[in-house]
Scaffold this motif. Structure first.
Motif, PDB file in Angstrom:
ATOM      1  N   PRO A  69       0.829  -1.214   0.000  1.00 38.42           N
ATOM      2  CA  PRO A  69       0.000   0.000   0.000  1.00 38.42           C
ATOM      3  C   PRO A  69       0.860   1.259   0.000  1.00 38.42           C
ATOM      4  O   PRO A  69       1.947   1.286   0.581  1.00 38.42           O
ATOM      5  CB  PRO A  69      -0.812  -0.124   1.301  1.00 38.42           C
ATOM      6  N   LEU A  70       0.362   2.308  -0.656  1.00 33.47           N
ATOM      7  CA  LEU A  70       1.124   3.551  -0.737  1.00 33.47           C
ATOM      8  C   LEU A  70       1.382   4.150   0.648  1.00 33.47           C
ATOM      9  O   LEU A  70       2.425   4.781   0.866  1.00 33.47           O
ATOM     10  CB  LEU A  70       0.383   4.561  -1.614  1.00 33.47           C
ATOM     11  N   THR A  71       0.447   3.960   1.567  1.00 28.25           N
ATOM     12  CA  THR A  71       0.677   4.476   2.925  1.00 28.25           C
ATOM     13  C   THR A  71       1.878   3.789   3.568  1.00 28.25           C
ATOM     14  O   THR A  71       2.676   4.429   4.258  1.00 28.25           O
ATOM     15  CB  THR A  71      -0.572   4.256   3.782  1.00 28.25           C
ATOM     16  N   THR A  72       2.012   2.483   3.317  1.00 27.40           N
ATOM     17  CA  THR A  72       3.169   1.755   3.847  1.00 27.40           C
ATOM     18  C   THR A  72       4.453   2.206   3.160  1.00 27.40           C
ATOM     19  O   THR A  72       5.509   2.276   3.795  1.00 27.40           O
ATOM     20  CB  THR A  72       2.970   0.239   3.650  1.00 27.40           C
ATOM     21  N   VAL A  73       4.352   2.521   1.867  1.00 27.29           N
ATOM     22  CA  VAL A  73       5.515   3.041   1.145  1.00 27.29           C
ATOM     23  C   VAL A  73       5.997   4.337   1.783  1.00 27.29           C
ATOM     24  O   VAL A  73       7.201   4.525   2.037  1.00 27.29           O
ATOM     25  CB  VAL A  73       5.174   3.267  -0.345  1.00 27.29           C
ATOM     26  N   VAL A  74       5.063   5.239   2.062  1.00 24.38           N
ATOM     27  CA  VAL A  74       5.425   6.520   2.677  1.00 24.38           C
ATOM     28  C   VAL A  74       6.029   6.295   4.058  1.00 24.38           C
ATOM     29  O   VAL A  74       7.053   6.900   4.421  1.00 24.38           O
ATOM     30  CB  VAL A  74       4.187   7.441   2.768  1.00 24.38           C
TER      31      VAL A  74
END
Length: 333
Positions: A38-43
């Motif tokens: 997920p992009l939130t985890t990427v950030v």
């Protein structure tokens, strides 16, 4: 009174939009693959707030791959714009100057003779092969002391074919060489640590600086050699400097990722209809378009046969072949 925005404002908007698209492709490169994140985890992983398996995938594998992809794509995109500018040939690219084949041949010979087995060990051999191929292409292109752009493109294409045949002969002579070289020759940015960029970073930056410095002269060169000479432009020296910048950029890219085709050809043709033929805008545009195309092809290769992958060189060749056919047909007309 026209409601259209001024040309300069429109071009700035297009450059900003292109940069935003590059950021989106970089984000997708960090998030997508055999294991979607997920992009939130990427950030969170990039900020240091996440420490699980997904965070390790992002920071340990995909972040270096994305950075290498941006560097390689930028180098190939600008090299393509320069190649087309110095030859005044819309089909020119690092491939048609023999650079990719020269680098590939040097790497295969090094694997065969020295037993190399890691991309980090290939770098200088690939760079030397690219430089040697361009030197031979320049020799073939000399006529009455000047560099003929048509002969440069034709000589590079012939040299490309000869070197490819020699590369195949060396690979067929040794099964170990075939096994070691075929992955690199496919063109890939996977499993490339950031360390692989360090040896070529100075040459890559120098190539970009030379390319930017040559943009005004390339605009004059587009008017024709006689006109450029009458305006005081040293045509032969500009063409030689541009060719050296091409080998610095394309040689650095090929040394890191292998011979990735069509990025250098496609980037200028996508940018030119949007920003025009002014090299002062075309080169920065290719600096954005090149990595955008490469990262998009790399992401597509990761998801199209998930959980396996297609190398970015294979995807770019598959997508670029129809483009080359269209350009050739347009040039013939």
């Amino acid at each position: 009174m026209s409601g259209r925005p001024p040309a300069s404002a429109r071009r700035i908007t297009l450059l900003v939009a292109g940069t935003a698209l590059l950021v989106i492709c970089a984000a997708l490169s960090l998030a997508l693959g055999a294991r979607p994140v997920p992009l939130t985890t990427v950030v969170d992983a990039l900020s240091g707030d996440a420490h699980g398996k997904d965070a390790l995938v992002v920071t340990g594998l995909r972040l270096p791959r994305t950075v290498v992809g941006i560097a390689v794509g930028a180098a190939l995109g600008v090299a393509g714009a320069l190649a087309q500018g110095i030859t005044r040939n819309p089909l020119a690219a690092p491939t048609t100057l023999g650079i990719n084949a020269g680098a590939g041949f040097a790497v295969v010979v090094a694997i065969y003779a020295l037993g190399l087995n890691r991309p980090l060990e290939y770098v200088w051999f690939a760079f030397a092969g690219a430089a040697g191929a361009l030197f031979l292409a320049l020799l073939l292109a000399r006529r009455s002391g000047d560099i003929d752009p048509v002969r440069l493109a034709l000589g590079g294409t012939v040299l490309q074919l000869v070197l490819l045949s020699w590369t195949s002969a060396v690979m067929l002579a040794s099964e170990r060489t075939l096994d070691e070289a075929r992955f690199w020759l496919a063109g890939s940015i996977s499993e490339r640590p950031l360390d692989v960029l360090q040896p070529v970073l100075p040459t890559l930056v120098l190539g970009l600086l030379v390319a930017l410095a040559l943009t005004p002269a390339l605009n004059t060169l587009a008017l024709g050699d006689e006109t450029a000479q009458s305006l005081g432009v040293p045509v032969a020296r500009i063409r030689l400097a541009g060719a050296l910048a091409v080998v610095l950029l394309a040689g650095s890219a090929v040394a890191v990722a292998g011979p990735i085709a069509f990025i250098g050809l496609a980037a200028p043709h996508l940018v030119r209809p949007l920003l025009g033929g002014d090299h002062r805008l075309l080169v920065p545009g290719c600096l954005i378009a090149g990595p955008t195309l490469l990262l998009a092809a790399d992401v597509l290769g990761r998801v199209v046969i998930r959980p396996s992958e297609l190398e970015v060189g294979i995807v770019s060749a598959f997508l670029g072949a129809p483009l080359l056919a269209l350009l050739a047909r347009k040039a013939a007309r």
